[in-house]
Design an enzyme around this catalytic site. Structure first.
Site, PDB file in Angstrom:
ATOM      1  CG  HIS A 157      81.992  11.676  10.302  1.00  0.00           C
ATOM      2  ND1 HIS A 157      81.563  11.148  11.494  1.00  0.00           N
ATOM      3  CD2 HIS A 157      82.557  10.641   9.625  1.00  0.00           C
ATOM      4  CE1 HIS A 157      81.874   9.863  11.552  1.00  0.00           C
ATOM      5  NE2 HIS A 157      82.469   9.524  10.418  1.00  0.00           N
ATOM      6  CB  SER A 278      66.020  39.569   3.853  1.00  0.00           C
ATOM      7  OG  SER A 278      66.109  40.508   4.899  1.00  0.00           O
ATOM      8  CE  LYS A 284      70.040  35.782   4.009  1.00  0.00           C
ATOM      9  NZ  LYS A 284      69.480  35.904   5.356  1.00  0.00           N
ATOM     10  CD  GLU A 291      65.267  28.501   5.469  1.00  0.00           C
ATOM     11  OE1 GLU A 291      64.769  29.127   6.416  1.00  0.00           O
ATOM     12  OE2 GLU A 291      65.932  29.044   4.571  1.00  0.00           O
TER      13      GLU A 291
END
Ligand code: ARG
Length: 461
Positions: A157, A278, A284, A291
């Site tokens: 979970h 970024s 970043k 991804e």
């Protein structure tokens, strides 16, 4: 007048837009190697069966080899007017060698020809994919061996559940990839059936030798039914299904890598060379690669759905709908090959922050099961042990401490079965190494998994 090879029956040439619409050359040109190898085998068979002369055969083989070299050097001019790879090659051959070229298509249809090319192409691609899977598996075993000491929380979970070895987690993906590899072996077997000689759909009136072609092209079996031979796309459905499952595995792993890179987990860091920044936020460092793999998974699954939908309700035998088997398959092949290669780099380059993993284990209650098991070993029934441990966890949460911070006396307030060895019993190393059941997370079991994995890799290398 039209240069179409089937122009005889027609009075008008094909509308230009229709030509563009139905032409597949832009994508099926990647079948050129298979198409030429298939044609050479077919021509040899025609000569062996007395359907073309030895002289024609020599001309055909030389001509096809010339075309192969032209395609590979980029000199060959593909034309949409000639629809597909099969007619582009045949036309170029005939232009070059004359009448002998016109005999190549004896006892053959593009329906069994394209089926042959696709079977061969899928076989070759599976071999390449298997190598890439093995390469990724090797990277995983290397990382598992290197980081054998790292202990992290295992999750259910997405809540910390029980301490595990980080290597155990990596090796779970080794196993998934192993099944992926097996699945592709199965697809290979179903692609390893030779369709040529089915003709357009019903076979041929000419005395051909299909077994000869099968052996020339190293096929294990021959389609028994000509209608099935030209209509079967099951192996493509299976390929896309195996590819989708593989991508789902990579996607699950990507998701975990993305989480582990976050400040919230902070378990790993990806190599700078594998991340991007970024354009706005200077701080970043984004895990774009996992991804993208997660994102591309949708695309591969989409190709499976598209192909299932294309084939569903398609009457026998060939229908032009079947030309739609190519783009999705080719894209899936490119996507999984690229994803596998990139993933291996990501795994090989990632840095492990073992101290953070360990902190996540220590500053939590993932040793609560071990506490209960401790009592079970002292004769307390499991349900009761569970209850006592639960109360201890509750007690710690109220006080803002962890189980390891309790004194022996405090433990004894909850059960007189607790002894001086309790602190040792709930240490992360103890929790991990006590899970020594077959396939468990103990160092011994994980070492056994590594040994098995290495032995298998040695076998296939
Ligand atoms: N380009 C076609 C395909 O990929 C080849 C077979 C064409 N056959 C035909 N009867 N039109 O499906």
């Amino acid at each position: 007048m039209s240069e179409k090879l089937w122009g005889g029956r027609f009075e008008k040439s094909t509308d230009e837009m229709i030509n563009d619409f139905q032409a597949s050359i832009n994508f099926d040109k990647r079948l050129y190697r298979e198409d030429i190898a298939g044609s050479i085998a077919h021509a040899k068979m025609l000569a062996k069966c007395g359907l073309i002369s030895a002289d024609d055969l020599q001309k055909i083989i030389a001509g096809l080899k010339k075309i192969l070299a032209q395609i590979e050097s980029g000199e060959f001019k593909f034309s949409a007017e000639l629809e597909d790879i099969h007619m582009n090659i045949e036309k170029a051959l005939t232009d070059d060698i004359g009448e002998a070229g016109g005999r190549l298509h004896t006892a053959r249809s593009r329906n069994d020809q394209v089926a042959l090319d696709m079977h061969m192409y899928v076989r070759r691609q599976i071999e390449e994919i298997q190598r890439l899977i093995i390469n990724l598996q090797k990277t995983l075993v290397d990382a598992a061996e290197k980081h054998l000491g790292a202990i992290m929380p295992g999750y259910t979970h997405l809540q910390r559940a029980q301490p595990i070895l980080f290597s155990h987690h990596l090796l779970a993906y080794f196993e998934m990839l192993q099944r992926d590899s097996d699945r592709f072996c199965g697809v290979y077997d179903r692609a390893d059936i030779m369709p040529l000689g089915a003709g357009a759909l019903a076979g041929t009136t000419l005395p051909i030798d299909r077994k000869f072609v099968a052996s020339e092209l190293d096929f294990d079996a021959i389609y028994l039914n000509s209608l099935d031979a030209v209509s079967d796309r099951d192996y493509i459905l299976e390929f896309l299904s195996a590819a989708s499952i593989l991508m789902v595995h990579l996607s699950r792993f990507s998701e975990e890598i993305i989480l582990w890179c976050s400040r919230e987990f902070n378990f790993i860091e990806l190599d700078d060379a594998h991340c991007t920044g970024s354009s706005m936020m200077p701080q970043k460092k984004n895990p774009d690669v996992p991804e993208l793999i997660r994102g591309k998974t949708g695309r591969v699954i989409g190709h499976l759905m598209a192909m299932l939908t294309t084939v569903k309700a398609l009457p026998l035998a060939y229908n032009k709908d079947l030309q739609e088997d190519k783009e999705g398959l080719f894209d899936a092949i490119d996507t999984i090959k690229f994803s596998l290669a990139v993933f291996a780099q990501i795994v090989a380059g990632m840095k492990i922050k073992a101290e953070n993993m360990r902190r996540a284990v220590e500053e939590d209650f993932s040793n609560a099961t071990d506490l209960a098991d401790y009592l079970v070993k002292k004769g307390v029934p499991f349900r009761q042990a569970h209850e006592i441990s639960g109360r201890l966890v509750h007690h710690c949460i109220e006080r803002g401490i962890y189980l390891k911070d309790l004194t022996l006396d405090e433990f004894k307030n909850f059960s007189d079965k607790f002894d001086a060895d309790i602190h040792e019993a709930i240490k992360p190393e103890t929790c991990v190494n006590n899970r020594n059941s077959f396939g468990g997370t103990s160092t011994e079991q994980v070492k056994m998994q590594i040994a098995e994995a290495r032995a298998w890799l040695k076998e296939v290398e």
